[in-house]
Design a protein around this motif. Structure first.
Motif, PDB file in Angstrom:
ATOM      1  N   HIS A  60      58.113 -14.404 -17.657  1.00  0.00           N
ATOM      2  CA  HIS A  60      58.063 -14.337 -16.189  1.00  0.00           C
ATOM      3  C   HIS A  60      57.761 -12.913 -15.727  1.00  0.00           C
TER       4      HIS A  60
ATOM      5  N   ASN B 161      58.829 -21.152 -18.138  1.00  0.00           N
ATOM      6  CA  ASN B 161      60.265 -21.425 -18.256  1.00  0.00           C
ATOM      7  C   ASN B 161      60.644 -21.896 -19.652  1.00  0.00           C
TER       8      ASN B 161
ATOM      9  N   GLY C 181      54.241 -22.923 -14.467  1.00  0.00           N
ATOM     10  CA  GLY C 181      55.654 -22.566 -14.259  1.00  0.00           C
ATOM     11  C   GLY C 181      56.535 -23.156 -15.348  1.00  0.00           C
TER      12      GLY C 181
ATOM     13  N   TYR D 184      63.110 -25.365  -4.199  1.00  0.00           N
ATOM     14  CA  TYR D 184      64.395 -25.969  -3.873  1.00  0.00           C
ATOM     15  C   TYR D 184      64.203 -27.474  -3.675  1.00  0.00           C
TER      16      TYR D 184
ATOM     17  N   ILE E 177      60.690 -22.762  -1.010  1.00  0.00           N
ATOM     18  CA  ILE E 177      60.892 -21.825  -2.114  1.00  0.00           C
ATOM     19  C   ILE E 177      62.043 -20.906  -1.715  1.00  0.00           C
TER      20      ILE E 177
ATOM     21  N   HIS F   8      59.375 -14.247  -1.715  1.00  0.00           N
ATOM     22  CA  HIS F   8      60.385 -14.912  -2.540  1.00  0.00           C
ATOM     23  C   HIS F   8      61.016 -16.119  -1.847  1.00  0.00           C
TER      24      HIS F   8
ATOM     25  N   HIS G  56      64.485 -17.847  -3.324  1.00  0.00           N
ATOM     26  CA  HIS G  56      64.677 -16.903  -4.437  1.00  0.00           C
ATOM     27  C   HIS G  56      63.754 -17.239  -5.608  1.00  0.00           C
ATOM     28  N   ASP G  57      62.486 -17.411  -5.313  1.00  0.00           N
ATOM     29  CA  ASP G  57      61.471 -17.647  -6.339  1.00  0.00           C
ATOM     30  C   ASP G  57      61.653 -18.949  -7.125  1.00  0.00           C
ATOM     31  N   GLN G  58      62.341 -19.912  -6.526  1.00  0.00           N
ATOM     32  CA  GLN G  58      62.501 -21.223  -7.176  1.00  0.00           C
ATOM     33  C   GLN G  58      62.175 -22.297  -6.152  1.00  0.00           C
TER      34      GLN G  58
END
Ligand SMILES: [Zn+2]
Length: 365
Positions: free
Chosen positions: A29, A358, A354, A235, A229, A213, A231-233
């Motif tokens: 990442h 991960n 992505g 949701y 999105i 972010h 915190h860079d994830q």
């Protein structure tokens, strides 16, 4: 929790390998986001000792997943080697299934489209064999390994099982176990998501939201949905239903919606968009109501509005004006998506990327 049965040694090995996998993912990442980093920079960004990073980075370089890509001068004038991911040496496949057709793109890890195919299909007639054939042909002559396939479809879908549930006006996809079916075709990881979320990921990673972010992407077209999105994830919410902005009530006297409520944003706005003389100000005001509600709950850095609706730039500029008039959100930036008609298919490819970052088993096997 695992109950009984397992010998202690394999359990330790498997937990070590999970730890290693997590550390490798952190390094991947960091390299992906920053493009070019020294060993010391990776170590400081991911919070691992330099010796640990050196070993894992060495494995990534040996596996041709990462590469040396230059030298950088530190503050003391010393030269240090820099590393980056070999983003051009891998492929991702993005598939966008929409009501009316199929888009397939083969990209590198940075979302550069190397091959693209689009063909019309009636929503009642989607033929998975034809899709399999299209993907197979597109990757057949490419020597670079494919890290995975990302698929965007109109929701709702069951994210746990990878099944498309019952998207309105898309009967040929109802109850199709799309993720398992496609994973069996080529033995590749397949990631399935709602097409509003794939669009959100595309604009976040490659478009209007790059470098941010926390954002919300609102898709306006044949339906209205969103991707969040934080915190860079991405949701998802507990049931995978987060972001149903199309079902915010904007007109208590409005028409009945497929969800059972009346006056949802989607049932009010979509007919207005289809009018031969659309009232863009009214459309923008209705969207603003919902976007202000989203802002109240999420407090994002920005809201991106995209999708296939005509004259969207005009609508976005009115929404931005409306939102800025609402004092608490003077700082919430509202802007248009920039990726155009390939947004959903690019986002589909990017969710596969992505997944690879991960869980880089493909890279480390
Ligand atoms: Zn509704």
């Amino acid at each position: 929790m695992t109950i009984g049965g397992e010998a202690s040694e394999p359990r330790i090995k498997s937990s070590l390998s999970r730890l290693k996998q997590r550390n490798v993912a952190k390094i991947m990442h960091a390299l992906y986001t920053h493009r070019q980093l020294t060993l010391a920079e990776v170590s400081s960004l991911v919070g691992l000792k330099r010796a640990t990073v050196a070993v894992l980075l060495g494995e990534l370089v040996a596996g041709k997943v990462a590469q040396e890509n230059g030298v950088s001068q530190d503050t003391g004038g010393r030269h240090a080697r820099t590393f980056g991911l070999a983003t051009a040496a891998f492929r991702a496949v993005g598939v966008n299934l929409y009501r009316g057709g199929v888009q397939v793109a083969v990209t590198d890890l940075m979302g550069n489209i190397l091959k693209f195919s689009e063909y019309p299909v009636a929503p009642s007639d989607l033929d998975l064999d034809a899709l399999k054939e299209t993907i197979a042909t597109m990757v057949a002559m490419d020597p670079e390994p494919v890290v995975g396939i990302g698929v965007g479809v109109p929701g709702p879908i069951d994210l746990r099982t990878g099944m498309v549930l019952n998207p309105p006006n898309f009967v040929s996809m109802h109850g199709v176990e799309l993720r398992t079916t496609m994973a069996n075709w080529f033995g590749l990881p397949v990631v399935l998501d709602d097409d509003a979320r794939t669009r959100a990921v595309a604009e976040w990673m490659l478009g209007s939201g790059r470098g941010h972010h926390d954002l919300v992407y609102v898709s306006v077209g044949a339906g209205i949905g969103s991707g969040i999105i934080i915190h860079d994830q991405i949701y998802y919410g507990v049931h995978g239903l987060a972001g149903q902005v199309g079902h915010v009530t904007v007109d208590p006297e409005g028409a009945r919606c497929s969800c059972g409520n009346v006056g949802c944003l989607e049932v009010v706005v979509v007919p207005l968009l289809r009018s031969p003389t659309p009232d863009h100000r009214r459309i923008a005001e209705l969207l603003s109501q919902a976007i202000i509600a989203v802002g109240l709950f999420i407090d994002p850095e920005l809201v991106i509005i995209g999708g296939d609706a005509p004259r969207l730039e005009l609508v976005v500029s009115i929404v931005a004006e409306e939102v800025s008039r609402y004092a608490p959100f003077a700082k919430m930036d509202v802007r248009a998506g920039v990726l155009g008609k390939n947004t959903a298919v690019l986002g589909a490819a990017m969710i596969a990327v992505g997944q690879f970052l991960n869980d880089p088993k493909v890279a480390m096997s």
